[in-house]
Scaffold this motif. Structure first.
Motif, PDB file in Angstrom:
ATOM      1  N   ALA A 173       0.990  -0.991   0.005  1.00  0.00           N
ATOM      2  CA  ALA A 173      -0.110  -0.085  -0.031  1.00  0.00           C
ATOM      3  C   ALA A 173       0.891   1.456   0.050  1.00  0.00           C
ATOM      4  O   ALA A 173       0.482   2.240  -0.764  1.00  0.00           O
ATOM      5  CB  ALA A 173      -0.924  -0.117   1.211  1.00  0.00           C
ATOM      6  N   LEU A 174       1.896   1.413   0.810  1.00  0.00           N
ATOM      7  CA  LEU A 174       3.066   2.111   0.969  1.00  0.00           C
ATOM      8  C   LEU A 174       3.553   2.601  -0.643  1.00  0.00           C
ATOM      9  O   LEU A 174       3.756   3.632  -1.020  1.00  0.00           O
ATOM     10  CB  LEU A 174       3.930   2.271   1.794  1.00  0.00           C
ATOM     11  CG  LEU A 174       3.510   2.033   3.332  1.00  0.00           C
ATOM     12  CD1 LEU A 174       4.554   1.767   4.396  1.00  0.00           C
ATOM     13  CD2 LEU A 174       2.869   3.707   3.741  1.00  0.00           C
ATOM     14  N   LEU A 175       3.874   1.443  -1.191  1.00  0.00           N
ATOM     15  CA  LEU A 175       4.546   1.458  -2.481  1.00  0.00           C
ATOM     16  C   LEU A 175       3.632   2.064  -3.550  1.00  0.00           C
ATOM     17  O   LEU A 175       4.124   2.893  -4.453  1.00  0.00           O
ATOM     18  CB  LEU A 175       4.924   0.070  -3.071  1.00  0.00           C
ATOM     19  CG  LEU A 175       5.610  -0.144  -4.226  1.00  0.00           C
ATOM     20  CD1 LEU A 175       6.817   0.778  -4.494  1.00  0.00           C
ATOM     21  CD2 LEU A 175       5.970  -1.535  -4.605  1.00  0.00           C
ATOM     22  N   ALA A 176       2.452   1.798  -3.447  1.00  0.00           N
ATOM     23  CA  ALA A 176       1.394   2.336  -4.501  1.00  0.00           C
ATOM     24  C   ALA A 176       1.311   3.915  -4.215  1.00  0.00           C
ATOM     25  O   ALA A 176       1.167   4.658  -5.068  1.00  0.00           O
ATOM     26  CB  ALA A 176       0.045   1.720  -4.187  1.00  0.00           C
ATOM     27  N   GLY A 177       1.471   4.158  -3.062  1.00  0.00           N
ATOM     28  CA  GLY A 177       1.228   5.758  -2.770  1.00  0.00           C
ATOM     29  C   GLY A 177       2.460   6.446  -3.314  1.00  0.00           C
ATOM     30  O   GLY A 177       2.238   7.589  -3.779  1.00  0.00           O
ATOM     31  N   TYR A 178       3.651   5.845  -2.913  1.00  0.00           N
ATOM     32  CA  TYR A 178       4.892   6.417  -3.659  1.00  0.00           C
ATOM     33  C   TYR A 178       4.695   6.497  -5.154  1.00  0.00           C
ATOM     34  O   TYR A 178       4.944   7.681  -5.590  1.00  0.00           O
ATOM     35  CB  TYR A 178       6.121   5.589  -3.409  1.00  0.00           C
ATOM     36  CG  TYR A 178       6.352   5.302  -1.969  1.00  0.00           C
ATOM     37  CD1 TYR A 178       6.036   6.187  -1.009  1.00  0.00           C
ATOM     38  CD2 TYR A 178       6.848   4.249  -1.570  1.00  0.00           C
ATOM     39  CE1 TYR A 178       6.251   5.950   0.409  1.00  0.00           C
ATOM     40  CE2 TYR A 178       7.372   3.681  -0.105  1.00  0.00           C
ATOM     41  CZ  TYR A 178       6.784   4.806   0.737  1.00  0.00           C
ATOM     42  OH  TYR A 178       6.913   4.505   2.133  1.00  0.00           O
ATOM     43  N   ALA A 179       4.168   5.403  -5.655  1.00  0.00           N
ATOM     44  CA  ALA A 179       4.139   5.546  -7.134  1.00  0.00           C
ATOM     45  C   ALA A 179       3.203   6.241  -7.702  1.00  0.00           C
ATOM     46  O   ALA A 179       3.406   7.116  -8.784  1.00  0.00           O
ATOM     47  CB  ALA A 179       3.885   4.150  -7.636  1.00  0.00           C
ATOM     48  N   TYR A 180       1.906   6.905  -7.177  1.00  0.00           N
ATOM     49  CA  TYR A 180       0.931   7.520  -7.533  1.00  0.00           C
ATOM     50  C   TYR A 180       1.614   9.126  -7.363  1.00  0.00           C
ATOM     51  O   TYR A 180       1.387   9.936  -8.242  1.00  0.00           O
ATOM     52  CB  TYR A 180      -0.376   7.584  -6.654  1.00  0.00           C
ATOM     53  CG  TYR A 180      -1.305   6.482  -7.061  1.00  0.00           C
ATOM     54  CD1 TYR A 180      -1.596   6.313  -8.389  1.00  0.00           C
ATOM     55  CD2 TYR A 180      -1.499   5.491  -5.957  1.00  0.00           C
ATOM     56  CE1 TYR A 180      -2.467   5.487  -8.570  1.00  0.00           C
ATOM     57  CE2 TYR A 180      -2.403   4.439  -6.316  1.00  0.00           C
ATOM     58  CZ  TYR A 180      -2.698   4.377  -7.718  1.00  0.00           C
ATOM     59  OH  TYR A 180      -3.864   3.218  -7.865  1.00  0.00           O
ATOM     60  N   ALA A 181       2.254   9.187  -6.305  1.00  0.00           N
ATOM     61  CA  ALA A 181       2.934  10.429  -6.214  1.00  0.00           C
ATOM     62  C   ALA A 181       3.948  10.907  -7.156  1.00  0.00           C
ATOM     63  O   ALA A 181       4.165  12.199  -7.736  1.00  0.00           O
ATOM     64  CB  ALA A 181       3.604  10.752  -4.737  1.00  0.00           C
ATOM     65  N   PHE A 182       4.768  10.014  -7.506  1.00  0.00           N
ATOM     66  CA  PHE A 182       5.958  10.181  -8.525  1.00  0.00           C
ATOM     67  C   PHE A 182       5.526  10.480  -9.866  1.00  0.00           C
ATOM     68  O   PHE A 182       5.933  11.305 -10.550  1.00  0.00           O
ATOM     69  CB  PHE A 182       6.552   8.771  -8.516  1.00  0.00           C
ATOM     70  CG  PHE A 182       7.859   8.888  -9.728  1.00  0.00           C
ATOM     71  CD1 PHE A 182       8.842   9.760  -9.706  1.00  0.00           C
ATOM     72  CD2 PHE A 182       7.646   8.044 -10.623  1.00  0.00           C
ATOM     73  CE1 PHE A 182       9.891   9.817 -10.516  1.00  0.00           C
ATOM     74  CE2 PHE A 182       8.598   8.171 -11.632  1.00  0.00           C
ATOM     75  CZ  PHE A 182       9.782   8.936 -11.562  1.00  0.00           C
ATOM     76  N   SER A 183       4.197   9.714 -10.159  1.00  0.00           N
ATOM     77  CA  SER A 183       3.701   9.728 -11.568  1.00  0.00           C
ATOM     78  C   SER A 183       2.995  11.394 -11.759  1.00  0.00           C
ATOM     79  O   SER A 183       3.335  11.939 -12.692  1.00  0.00           O
ATOM     80  CB  SER A 183       2.408   8.757 -11.840  1.00  0.00           C
ATOM     81  OG  SER A 183       1.773   9.106 -12.941  1.00  0.00           O
TER      82      SER A 183
END
Length: 514
Positions: A173-183
């Motif tokens: 879940a944390l990884l998904a949050g990082y990825a959305y923010a990076f995009s």
């Protein structure tokens, strides 16, 4: 305190994409050996364990083959943003999965996104960085990968004691949050590549991008002088005359050299098969080989299955194996920092060969200890030699192959094929990564030393090929790299080496007969 140039900030932002890859790599190994995850999937064989871990890799390999075309068509920035968004969706599916099949689908989706954006990161940085800083800046994604490993391992170390499925769901879940923010950050703050804009005839926008990136005029001219003047589309009428000062600065040419260097229409980079054209194929093959062998050295076998390796060496508790894995990630991150800073001071060829010999020797020593039954779970020095050997191997990889090969694979390509060839090379990396991730748990279950010997042999083979076919590129402009490949007698292919040897042997026979 002076604000860093825009190209440095853009490179750092772009490198954060490597952090996503590192976090996923750091998470997946520990997560799959957690008790809660084992209860979720049931008892699995080593081959199923390998499939769960490696299911991200083949989709990444397939999508990476098309990532260059996406980046060429829509732009480097857009390609990175789309890939990282797909990656985020995959991580979301993993975190919210209600069945192992849904988890694997998440891995597959994540892999598609990873393949689309990861190779383009290095291409983008290579295209905006002044030559004197290119090595250090293009190693940024690798540095952030190692930071992601630290974050991934210690996230799992912190959640391992949660007595619910959140122990393994929360890291994803944390990884998904990082990825959305990076995009989102990529679309908002990352400038488009001026080189890409020039190739599409958008000189005015390219000039504005250079200004935003803060590249000095002298460095800007050097970068653009290295740019082949072939374009993807003819310039629009409002770009200006070929002989105007603005046009000369935008294309890196002047009126005296423009007509001389303009390639024929058949050489325009509008075909994916250009990577196999006579002037590019040797570099494509070399990049594909090196990026494939980078994984066959066994690095991701170590990173994915570090808890299993430490458990096999005698560290029996989950907490101790996770802690040892986290410490290894810290060591990797620490040594990658000076390797990044000094990337342009070390020869690509020499560091690749010396690092490869060291890695091959380390793997051989660890395999020999297991083969000689010198590693015991509770007594003897053998198990500690293996633990230290895993750290030594990771350090050698990070200061040599981890830094140099990814730079080399991108910088040796002609401009018109750089995006496509680099992403094809990354595809080779994904395919071999899949094989390593799939067979490592199987080899560890069948024999304690087979994986170590396999990786040692593959690494030594790569060193031999580098000795024969890899010209040095450190400190050279992209034009000088082009000339090095054109003038090399060996790099054109094994058949040229064989022809040279036949001629040499023929001269020796004539001398003997005389």
């Amino acid at each position: 305190m002076r604000k860093p140039p825009g190209y440095v900030a853009a490179s750092v932002l772009c490198s954060l994409g490597g952090f996503l890859f590192g976090v996923d790599t750091g998470i997946i190994g520990p997560a799959t050996v957690m008790d809660e995850f084992k209860n979720y999937v049931g008892n699995t064989s080593p081959i199923v364990h390998g499939l769960i871990v490696s299911s991200i890799l083949i989709p990444a390999a397939i999508s990476s083959f098309f990532a260059g075309r996406l980046a060429d068509a829509l732009g480097r920035r857009t390609g990175i943003a789309i890939g990282s968004l797909i990656f985020a969706v995959g991580a979301t599916l993993e975190a919210s999965s209600v069945h192992i099949a849904m988890f694997i689908v998440g891995r597959v989706v994540e892999g598609v996104g990873e393949g689309l954006y990861l190779g383009t990161l290095v291409v983008y940085i290579c295209e905006i960085a002044p030559p004197k800083h290119r090595g250090a800046l293009t190693t940024g994604p690798q540095l952030l990968i190692t930071l992601g490993l630290v974050a991934g391992f210690f996230t799992c170390y912190g959640t391992a004691n949660i007595e619910s499925s959140m122990s393994w769901r929360l890291p994803f879940a944390l990884l998904a949050g990082y990825a959305y923010a990076f995009s989102a950050a990529t679309l908002v703050w990352l400038p488009p590549s001026p080189r890409w804009l020039n190739l599409h005839g958008k000189a005015d926008q390219a000039a504005a991008a250079w200004e935003k990136l803060g590249v000095p005029a002298a460095d800007r001219e050097k970068i653009l002088e290295q740019l082949e003047t072939s374009v993807l589309e003819p310039p629009s009428p409002d770009v200006g005359d070929e002989t105007s000062p603005d046009r000369a600065m935008a294309t890196g040419t002047d009126a005296g050299v423009s007509s001389r260097r303009q390639p024929p229409a058949s050489d325009k980079p509008n075909k994916m098969l250009d990577v196999f054209s006579p002037d590019a194929r040797s570099r494509t093959f070399l990049a594909v080989f090196l990026m494939g062998m980078q994984q066959l050295s066994g690095i991701d076998g170590v990173l994915y299955y570090a808890p299993l390796l430490f458990q096999q060496a005698g560290l029996d508790s989950v907490q101790s194996t996770f802690l040892a894995s986290g410490v290894s990630a810290i060591v990797i991150f620490a040594v990658t920092i000076p390797a990044t800073i000094w990337a342009d001071r070390w020869g690509r060829r020499l560091s690749t060969m010396l690092g490869g010999l060291g890695m091959a020797a380390t793997m051989l020593i660890m395999g020999s200890l297991y083969a000689g039954d010198a590693v015991h779970a509770s007594t003897g020095a053998g198990r500690w030699v293996v633990v230290v050997g895993i750290y030594v191997f990771a350090v050698l990889y990070c200061v040599s192959w981890g830094v140099g090969i990814k730079i080399y694979a991108a910088e040796i390509q002609p401009q018109r094929t750089r995006a496509s060839a680099t992403n094809i090379a990354h595809g080779s990396n994904w395919v071999t990564n899949f094989l390593v991730a799939l067979v490592t748990p199987l080899l560890l279950a069948k024999t304690s030393y087979g994986a170590y010997f396999l990786f040692s042999i593959c690494t030594f083979l790569a060193v031999v090929v580098c000795w024969l076919f890899m010209p040095e590129t450190r400190g050279k402009s992209l034009d000088e790299i082009e000339q090095a490949f054109q003038s090399s007698r060996v790099i054109g292919g094994p058949w040229k080496l064989a022809e040279s040897m036949r001629k040499m042997l023929g001269r020796k026979r004539l001398a003997v007969d005389a």
